[in-house]
Design an enzyme around this catalytic site. Structure first.
Site: not given
Ligand code: PLP
Length: 358
Positions: A37, A132
């Site tokens: 993302k 979250r």
């Molecule tokens: C963005 C996200 C990740 C990745 O997180 P990083 O800190 O970039 O490794 C993993 N799981 C979910 C649900 C996310 O939204």
């Protein structure tokens, strides 16, 4: 002329970072979903992650997943944001599995997958305190029991996401809690969970310290691969590089100006009320990158003596009084960027992407 502003992307660095992170995870029997993302599902970057050993790919946006699929990437894909009810058919068509916390979505996924004669994979998310996504721990069993009865979906695992909203750090206690919940589901619902997904880039310290409980076997990693940092203290991760992405922008104006504004002043263009230190006259520069292109707070000049004063939507305003070296209108300056600035630079159509390596 090279186009500006532009983001240079070193694909070999991303591949190498992915190799280091997936190697560490593999040493602990953890498989890694590479999270795309932060780079808007850029196909070549995703491919570099796959070459570096990620098991599959995950993104929070269906648009990004379509982009990768259309580029011909043959990986399995996770939707790592909760699926929208307004796009359930698209979710089932576009990804093999998704992260879920709402029964209404699970029912809709069940119907949509059944209509297609398919089985959609589901990771049930539990909120272990970061506030979250996720079911509260006391609600997990009842929700999973109902989900387990639905045709067209298969519960592949239980997961949690930490350090993203409230900054809650993964530790042995919350990882043990995740495992206890997973075992409770397995015993009560007579199922086997393929994945217990406890980590993102914030879990690497715990892992490297040997303190990650053994049952955790899945990680979803973005930032540590892209920018080479764990995310509890943003420390550079050993063996990875932090310079896969560099932002370049061009000098549009370069003049000696006073450091203090002239005239009565009120709000700036973004509703802020900037303060100016009186440092006499300064070497004042405008670059062709602004808030439409990056999170300015996430820019770090790569040259010494470059100080960021602020930005509007299209200009970055610099004090170059302490800059040593040649710079003129039409010249370029370079910046390293944090995750927030990367995300915006990747999203901005104004920032050209220049790929190297791969
Ligand atoms: C963005 C996200 C990740 C990745 O997180 P990083 O800190 O970039 O490794 C993993 N799981 C979910 C649900 C996310 O939204």
């Amino acid at each position: 002329m090279t186009p500006n502003p532009r983001l240079t992307i070193d694909l070999d660095t991303i591949e190498q970072n992915a190799r280091v992170i997936t190697g560490l995870c593999a040493d602990h029997d953890i498989q890694v979903t590479g999270v795309t993302k932060g780079i808007c599902g850029h196909p070549q970057v995703a491919r570099a992650m796959l070459r570096g050993g990620v098991n599959d790919l995950g993104d929070s946006r269906l648009e990004n997943i379509h982009r990768m699929r259309q580029a011909g990437i043959e990986s399995s894909f996770w939707l790592i944001r909760l699926p929208p009810l307004s796009a359930i058919a698209d979710v089932v068509a576009a990804v093999d599995a998704s992260l879920n916390s709402e029964l209404s979505s699970l029912h809709a996924l069940s119907r949509a997958a059944s209509d297609r004669g398919e089985v959609h994979g589901v990771m049930i998310m539990v909120d272990l305190g970061d506030l979250r996504e996720g079911l509260w721990p006391t609600q997990v069993l009842a929700a999973a029991a109902e989900a387990a009865k639905l045709p067209g979906i298969r519960i592949r695992g239980l997961g949690t996401n930490l350090s993203c909203f409230a900054g809650v750090v993964p530790d042995e206690a919350n990882m043990q809690q995740l495992i206890a919940l997973a075992e409770e589901l397995e015993q009560n619902l007579h199922l086997e969970l393929e994945l217990v997904s406890g980590l993102n880039s914030s879990g690497l310290d715990l892992l490297a310290a040997g303190a990650m409980p053994g049952r955790i076997n899945h990680a979803r990693i973005g930032e540590a691969i892209l920018l080479g940092r764990e995310t509890t203290h943003r420390r550079a991760w050993p063996g990875t590089r932090q310079d896969a992405f560099v932002l370049h922008a061009e000098v549009l104006e370069l003049k000696t100006k006073p450091s203090q504004p002239r005239g009565a002043h009120a709000e700036d263009a973004f509703g802020g009320n900037p303060r100016f230190e009186d440092r006499g006259d300064i070497v004042h520069a405008l670059l062709n990158v602004g808030r439409a292109d990056v999170d300015v707070a996430g820019l770090m000049p790569l040259d010494r003596g470059v100080h960021i004063l602020g930005a509007s939507s299209g200009y970055l305003v610099l004090d170059l009084s302490e800059f040593v070296g040649d710079i003129a209108v039409g010249g370029e300056l370079a910046f390293s960027i944090n995750y927030s600035a990367l995300l915006r630079a990747m999203t901005s159509e104004y920032v050209k992407k220049e790929l190297h390596g791969g």
